[in-house]
Design an enzyme around this catalytic site. Structure first.
Site, PDB file in Angstrom:
ATOM      1  N   PRO A 222       1.058  -0.963   0.111  1.00  0.00           N
ATOM      2  CA  PRO A 222       0.065   0.076   0.182  1.00  0.00           C
ATOM      3  C   PRO A 222       1.235   1.157   0.238  1.00  0.00           C
ATOM      4  O   PRO A 222       1.621   1.343   1.102  1.00  0.00           O
ATOM      5  CB  PRO A 222      -0.569   0.026   1.602  1.00  0.00           C
ATOM      6  CG  PRO A 222      -0.132  -1.217   2.050  1.00  0.00           C
ATOM      7  CD  PRO A 222       1.092  -1.272   1.428  1.00  0.00           C
ATOM      8  N   ASP A 398       5.576   2.453   2.661  1.00  0.00           N
ATOM      9  CA  ASP A 398       5.061   0.888   2.429  1.00  0.00           C
ATOM     10  C   ASP A 398       4.286   1.562   3.270  1.00  0.00           C
ATOM     11  O   ASP A 398       4.220   1.850   4.683  1.00  0.00           O
ATOM     12  CB  ASP A 398       6.103  -0.213   2.298  1.00  0.00           C
ATOM     13  CG  ASP A 398       5.053  -1.015   2.673  1.00  0.00           C
ATOM     14  OD1 ASP A 398       3.812  -1.042   2.251  1.00  0.00           O
ATOM     15  OD2 ASP A 398       5.553  -2.071   2.464  1.00  0.00           O
ATOM     16  N   HIS A 399       3.243   2.093   3.078  1.00  0.00           N
ATOM     17  CA  HIS A 399       2.041   2.186   4.434  1.00  0.00           C
ATOM     18  C   HIS A 399       1.542   0.842   6.265  1.00  0.00           C
ATOM     19  O   HIS A 399       1.399   1.543   6.834  1.00  0.00           O
ATOM     20  CB  HIS A 399       1.069   2.817   4.050  1.00  0.00           C
ATOM     21  CG  HIS A 399       0.247   3.672   5.237  1.00  0.00           C
ATOM     22  ND1 HIS A 399       0.142   3.818   6.074  1.00  0.00           N
ATOM     23  CD2 HIS A 399      -0.454   4.864   4.976  1.00  0.00           C
ATOM     24  CE1 HIS A 399       0.053   4.935   7.130  1.00  0.00           C
ATOM     25  NE2 HIS A 399      -0.886   5.354   5.430  1.00  0.00           N
ATOM     26  N   ARG A 400       2.399   0.197   4.945  1.00  0.00           N
ATOM     27  CA  ARG A 400       1.977  -1.354   6.227  1.00  0.00           C
ATOM     28  C   ARG A 400       3.309  -1.023   7.233  1.00  0.00           C
ATOM     29  O   ARG A 400       3.417  -0.768   8.264  1.00  0.00           O
ATOM     30  CB  ARG A 400       2.403  -2.737   5.823  1.00  0.00           C
ATOM     31  CG  ARG A 400       0.941  -2.979   4.716  1.00  0.00           C
ATOM     32  CD  ARG A 400       2.112  -4.559   4.200  1.00  0.00           C
ATOM     33  NE  ARG A 400       3.421  -4.489   3.397  1.00  0.00           N
ATOM     34  CZ  ARG A 400       4.097  -5.327   2.706  1.00  0.00           C
ATOM     35  NH1 ARG A 400       3.839  -6.066   2.926  1.00  0.00           N
ATOM     36  NH2 ARG A 400       5.365  -5.118   1.999  1.00  0.00           N
TER      37      ARG A 400
END
Lengths: 429, 490
Positions: A222, A398-400
């Site tokens: 994401p 990477d929004h994780r």
């Protein structure tokens, strides 16, 4: 022996198969040992594969566009001279059998099926550890049992020692890629109008690989992008001086090495940017080394050469690496190893144009840093209008792993180093 | 009778019997075929019996020459009963060979004694006293070893001209022994027969003993002691012929272009060994054999016929029992489906001369040839080791060779007491990729011979405790090329 199998050799760390782009010889051609016989595309690079034997090309086992697993027979040579035993005639017949089938199915090869270990040929895969490889007997065996060629692993230990962890962490097992591709969206057909209004070119080689990588990254990660600008007047001064000083070494110094050094220093404060996510074990892997990839536009498409251990190199060394690798990328001469193992990537699309971009992260990295054109802009100093230089930057995350506020703080810390290079100097090793 | 097996091992020497046991351990139905004795050359007419003889000879030598210095008084001269010695030696062999039989049986390996010959690539005929079998197996392991080489003018009959086998069976000490070939087998037998009372002359065609086989400095120590003990060594001497004159023989050899003669009661021919690849119909079934007679194999010891493996002496140099055993285990595991390949960094070698020589890893020239431009080389003498002195065995030294930059250990060469037992630590260190510091910083127990390994590592780093080396601080500079320095950089 009358016939000689030519196998696709092990062409690089972690490579399990290659796409046959082009045969460089025809059936019936005479070839000498070490003559290139085919162009094979692997992970981002196209390599010419030589034949270890001389002879006459008897039969192709694959057609252009096919995927060939390494260590399988790609073509059969008629090795002139020493034909004798009747047994070999039998082998010839066997080798001819699969010819009638239109598509080579992996099971139809004349070599006993799993050529990787205990198979029919004299080749051993992985090859025996070289005498110079510094690894304990147990580690050498572990690599073999994981089907990893230990000769291709760069040891992280003292004097290049290959540790158990190096082997465990290497991607040479050849099992990782399919898991990700399996979850890919379906392939949709495109029905065009046809005729002269359109031209169809097969999607292959580096283009195909770029497409797969980008799709996989967008599928898994994401993404979000944060944009910022920084005053670059001080950096300009520093770079102008450095450029002049480096000239006597014959090295061209651009802005990129400064950006890289500032990036490394900032990543030390924010280690989650120089990391990867191990999806399988659900772990975050923080990396204590810095291999900086940089996107290079080449006639063949996007390439990402990697500066290994950039944190341990001087600005001059980084500059030289950038120049050398970029030249190799342009000429299509990058070794596979020179495009492997990046921990974070910098893209300098701004040198071509555009105010900002939203790059795609080079999976399994978790961030990509964008730098853009240096521009003159008017600014207010009190009530006065003054000329100033600005550069735009983006960080795509990477929004994780990385939240928006963290990215904003990261950018703030980065900009501080650019606007005030003396702070960057304090970070220098 | 036709019998079927998963694995058929041919030859029950240290390669074959080990391969058979491991195959059986892995659940494979295994047969082993031997035409002579279980344990092969090694257990019956090689390593083990020669060690028994060497131990006895050394014991006698110490009684004669060292006991009185230690205050042990013996009235009269110690007397040798050669017949009894030979029967004791035989009991040692029988015990070891019996042990192999027990192990094979205990692991359900079928043992067939007889002469084997391939009928075709998948069928072996075995003919023996009460045996006439056809063996079919999914896999064959050829471990049939090597035999002594002969030279023109000398045919081994084990009466006049002996091989090592005949020498080990002598039940009388020959008064005058001429040894042709100063390799490790010739030297081992020479040194024990000399101690048992023979007058020994060695004819070696090369300009040095053990040339290219062992570190030259190590060989020097042994050569000096041989000379002191009265063994005559003629280097560059080519044996031409011999003839009988009465009960003795006269050997003719060429030295410096001149023909010379020497009298002998027995002639020992030890000029090397060759693989037994001319037997068993190996060529007939299409096995590739190189021009030296070794069966060609890959890193898995697989031959060009994919169900046939070859290990040990017949599969290539070095012709050493422990290499064969290592390959035996490996091949059994490969057959059972495990992925293995031969990637040992070193096969340590031991020579039971006086004092013993042992080595692991590279000699100086080899290390350079392998791309290590700068070397660190250091030595530590047994004379500075308390245990060696208290054993009255203080000749020799431990020599280490390491990469000057990384300090990774590349070679260890020992000449001295128990060198054969000390070398295993070096082999482990090399396999582990140890650096000199790893050896120097491992606490070695005192007082032992093993301390010399630690001290040699220190000496190579430039600062052993028990020899005088240049000061660490560099404050007091010793003159360049000082003999006090035990280490040098190349």
């Amino acid at each position: 022996m009358a016939t000689q199998d030519v196998r696709l050799p092990d062409i690089g760390e972690g490579v399990t198969e290659g796409e046959l782009i082009k045969w460089l010889v025809k059936e019936g051609d005479q070839v000498s040992a070490d003559q290139p016989i085919a162009e094979v595309m692997t992970d981002k690079a196209t390599v010419e594969v030589p034949t270890p034997y001389a002879g006459t090309v008897k039969q192709f086992k694959y057609s252009e566009g096919d995927m060939i697993p390494i260590e399988t027979v790609m073509l059969v040579l008629d090795a002139s001279g020493s034909a004798s035993a009747s047994k070999e005639k039998k082998e010839e017949k066997k080798a001819e059998a699969p010819k009638q089938e239109s598509k080579p199915a992996p099971s139809s090869h004349s070599a006993p099926a799993p050529a990787r270990s205990g198979g029919g040929g004299m080749d051993v895969y992985p090859p025996a550890s070289d005498i110079h490889v510094l690894a304990t007997p147990a580690t050498r065996r572990l690599a073999r049992e994981m089907n990893i060629d230990i000769n291709q692993i760069q040891g992280s230990g003292l004097a290049g020692r290959v540790t158990r962890e190096d082997v465990m962490g290497s991607n040479g097992g050849g099992k990782s890629a399919p898991a990700a591709t399996a979850a890919m969206p379906p392939r949709m057909a495109f029905k065009g109008v046809g005729g002269d209004l359109e031209e169809r070119v097969s999607m292959r080689g580096i283009r195909k690989k770029i497409a797969e990588n980008m799709q996989m990254s967008k599928h898994v990660i994401p993404h979000f992008t944060l944009m910022e600008e920084a005053r670059a007047d001080e950096l300009m001064k520093l770079r102008t001086q450095a450029k002049a000083a480096a000239e006597k070494y014959g090295v061209k110094v651009t802005y990129m090495p400064f950006i890289m050094k500032a990036l490394i220093a900032t990543c030390r404060e924010f280690p989650m940017f120089n990391a990867s996510i191990d999806d399988q074990s659900q772990e975050i892997v923080y990396k204590k080394y810095f291999n900086l990839g940089f996107a290079a536009d080449t006639p063949n498409g996007l390439m990402v050469p990697v500066i290994k251990n950039a944190d341990q190199k001087t600005l001059l060394e980084v500059s030289k690496d950038i120049n050398d690798l970029a030249a190799k990328a342009r000429d299509g001469k990058l070794a596979l190893d020179e495009m492997k193992g990046a921990t974070i990537t910098v893209t300098n699309i701004g040198s071509v144009g555009g105010l900002y971009a939203t790059p795609i992260i080079n999976h399994p990295e978790v961030a990509i840093f964008g730098m853009y054109k240096l521009q003159e802009r008017p600014i207010f100093v009190g009530d006065q209008v003054r000329k100033a230089h600005f550069m735009n930057f983006t960080i795509t995350c990477d929004h994780r792993l990385i939240d928006g506020a963290v990215a904003a703080n990261f950018m703030k810390a980065f900009v501080a180093r650019i606007e005030n290079p003396s702070q960057l100097m304090l970070d220098m090793i | 009778m036709t019998k079927n097996f998963d694995v058929c091992v041919i030859g029950a020497g240290p390669g074959g019997y080990v391969a058979a046991i491991r195959s059986a351990q892995l659940g494979l139905k295994t047969v082993i075929i031997e035409r002579e004795n279980l344990g092969g050359v090694c257990l019956n007419v090689g390593c083990i019996p020669s060690k028994a003889m060497i131990t006895a000879a050394h014991f006698l030598h110490r009684l004669e020459h060292q006991a009185s210095d230690m205050g042990i008084e013996i009235s009269g001269k110690p007397k040798l009963n050669m017949k009894k010695l030979v029967s004791w030696k035989q009991s040692v062999c029988d015990k070891m060979s019996g042990g192999v039989a027990q192990l094979l049986k205990g692991n359900q390996v079928e043992i067939i004694s007889g002469e084997a010959e391939f009928k075709d690539a998948k069928t072996l005929s075995v003919v023996g006293k009460n045996v006439n079998d056809l063996i079919q197996a999914k896999h064959f392991i050829i471990a049939t070893g090597s035999r002594p080489i002969e030279i023109p003018g000398f045919k081994i009959d084990e009466k006049e001209v002996l091989s090592s086998t005949g020498a080990l069976a002598l039940d009388e000490v020959p008064k005058k022994l001429v040894v042709i070939g100063g390799g490790y087998i010739g030297l081992e037998i020479s040194s024990y027969l000399q101690k048992l009372g023979s007058e020994v002359t060695i004819l070696e065609a090369m300009p040095a003993l053990l040339q290219g086989v062992a570190d030259a400095e190590c060989v020097q120590v042994v050569a000096r002691k041989l000379k002191k003990s009265g063994v005559q060594v003629h280097l560059g001497a080519k044996a031409k012929s011999y003839k009988a004159s009465g009960k003795t023989y006269e050997v003719t050899y060429e030295l410096n272009g001149k023909s010379e003669k020497i009298k002998a009661d027995k002639i020992l021919l030890t000029v090397g060994r060759k693989p037994n690849s001319d037997q068993m119909g190996l060529r007939k079934i299409g096995l590739k054999i190189d021009d030296k007679g070794f069966i060609e194999t890959n890193a898995q010891r697989k031959t060009n016929l994919s169900h046939i493996f070859a290990i040990g002496d017949i599969a290539g140099q070095p012709m050493l029992a422990h290499k064969a055993s290592h390959e035996g285990v490996m091949v059994a595991e490969i057959i059972s489906g495990q992925n293995r390949a031969y990637d040992a960094k070193t096969v340590p070698a031991v020579i039971f001369v006086d004092p013993e020589i042992a080595s692991a890893g590279w000699m100086e020239e080899e290390a350079k040839a392998h791309g290590h431009k700068e070397l660190k080389i250091g030595k530590f003498p047994f004379g500075a080791n308390g245990r060696a002195v208290s054993m009255m065995e203080s000749e020799g030294f431990v020599k280490m060779i390491a990469d000057a930059e990384t300090h990774v250990l590349l070679g260890v060469h020992i000449v001295g007491p128990e060198a054969s037992n000390l070398i295993s630590e070096a082999a482990l260190a090399i396999e582990m990729g140890a650096r000199l510091e790893d050896l120097a910083l491992t606490i070695h127990p005192h007082p032992t011979l093993g301390e010399t390994m630690m001290e040699a590592a220190e000496a190579t780093l430039g600062h052993a405790i028990h020899v005088i080396q240049r000061p660490l601080s560099g404050a007091r500079k010793s003159p360049a090329g000082s003999s006090a320095s035990a280490s040098r950089v190349h």
